[in-house]
Design an enzyme around this catalytic site. Structure first.
Site, PDB file in Angstrom:
ATOM      1  N   ASP A 128     -27.064  12.124 104.379  1.00 38.78           N
ATOM      2  CA  ASP A 128     -27.847  11.780 103.200  1.00 38.78           C
ATOM      3  C   ASP A 128     -27.714  12.783 102.054  1.00 38.78           C
ATOM      4  O   ASP A 128     -28.705  13.268 101.520  1.00 38.78           O
ATOM      5  CB  ASP A 128     -29.316  11.602 103.571  1.00 38.78           C
ATOM      6  CG  ASP A 128     -29.515  10.467 104.549  1.00 38.78           C
ATOM      7  OD1 ASP A 128     -29.326   9.315 104.129  1.00 38.78           O
ATOM      8  OD2 ASP A 128     -29.807  10.735 105.727  1.00 38.78           O
ATOM      9  N   HIS A 190     -24.562   3.573 102.248  1.00 32.54           N
ATOM     10  CA  HIS A 190     -24.293   3.737 100.819  1.00 32.54           C
ATOM     11  C   HIS A 190     -22.799   3.780 100.512  1.00 32.54           C
ATOM     12  O   HIS A 190     -22.421   3.820  99.332  1.00 32.54           O
ATOM     13  CB  HIS A 190     -24.991   4.981 100.278  1.00 32.54           C
ATOM     14  CG  HIS A 190     -26.471   4.816 100.211  1.00 32.54           C
ATOM     15  ND1 HIS A 190     -27.119   4.401  99.081  1.00 32.54           N
ATOM     16  CD2 HIS A 190     -27.432   4.981 101.158  1.00 32.54           C
ATOM     17  CE1 HIS A 190     -28.409   4.323  99.320  1.00 32.54           C
ATOM     18  NE2 HIS A 190     -28.621   4.668 100.578  1.00 32.54           N
TER      19      HIS A 190
END
Length: 196
Positions: A128, A190
């Site tokens: 992340d 993502h």
């Protein structure tokens, strides 16, 4: 997941072919010559001049890797590139294409499943980053990749949200090129073509 990451890199490579499309992602903005900006530029130039590397400053904000064999990128060369990116320099379009092509070639050779369960090396997981170059820089200061008994797994979500998504991805690709047996890149949600 490696296949999806390779697809994302392929998509970036396709963008690099389209000069107009790439400018949307790689912008070199004319900045006012503030004291902080001049300091960052000087720091970037000092990094590039510190070692006898083939990395060349080709403008106030651009660096060229034209003479660098990215498939045999040295750890010192990788550190110089990463420090220059951190200091605010950008890769020239041909250099960005070279990094993407070399990393794509390397990632396509890796298996889709990497078994690290039998290794005696220290494994660090990072996830992340979301385009935060500050977070990545902080993490890299804490981890010594020169230690061959260390593996670092970047567990996805490299891009999106942060303003330095491209810089984070390029830094990770440079790390992968310099430390192919120590750095692993896994795709997160993502890194999907619908999101990134």
């Amino acid at each position: 997941e490696k296949v999806r990451l390779a697809q994302i890199i392929h998509d970036l490579h396709a963008l690099a072919r389209e000069e107009r499309g790439l400018r949307r992602y790689v912008t070199v903005m004319k900045r006012t010559a503030t004291k902080a900006f001049r300091s960052k530029r000087r720091q970037s130039r000092n990094i590039l001049n510190r070692h006898e590397t083939r990395i060349h400053q080709i403008g106030d904000d651009l660096i060229s890797l034209d003479d660098v064999d990215l498939c045999k990128l040295s750890t010192r060369g990788a550190r110089d590139i990463i420090e220059s990116i951190t200091a605010g320099s950008k890769l020239s379009v041909p250099s960005l294409q070279g990094v993407i092509e070399s990393a794509t070639e390397l990632l396509q050779k890796e298996p889709n499943l990497i078994d690290l369960s039998r290794t005696n090396k220290t494994i660090t997981f990072v996830g992340d980053l979301h385009g935060s170059m500050n977070s990545l820089t902080h993490i890299l200061k804490k981890i010594d990749l020169r230690d061959r008994n260390r593996i670092i797994v970047f567990a996805g979500d490299f891009v999106d949200r942060g303003v330095k998504s491209l810089e984070v991805l390029v830094t990770l690709l440079v790390l992968k090129l310099a430390y192919p047996e120590q750095v692993y890149l896994l795709r997160g949600n993502h890194e999907d073509t619908m999101v990134a």
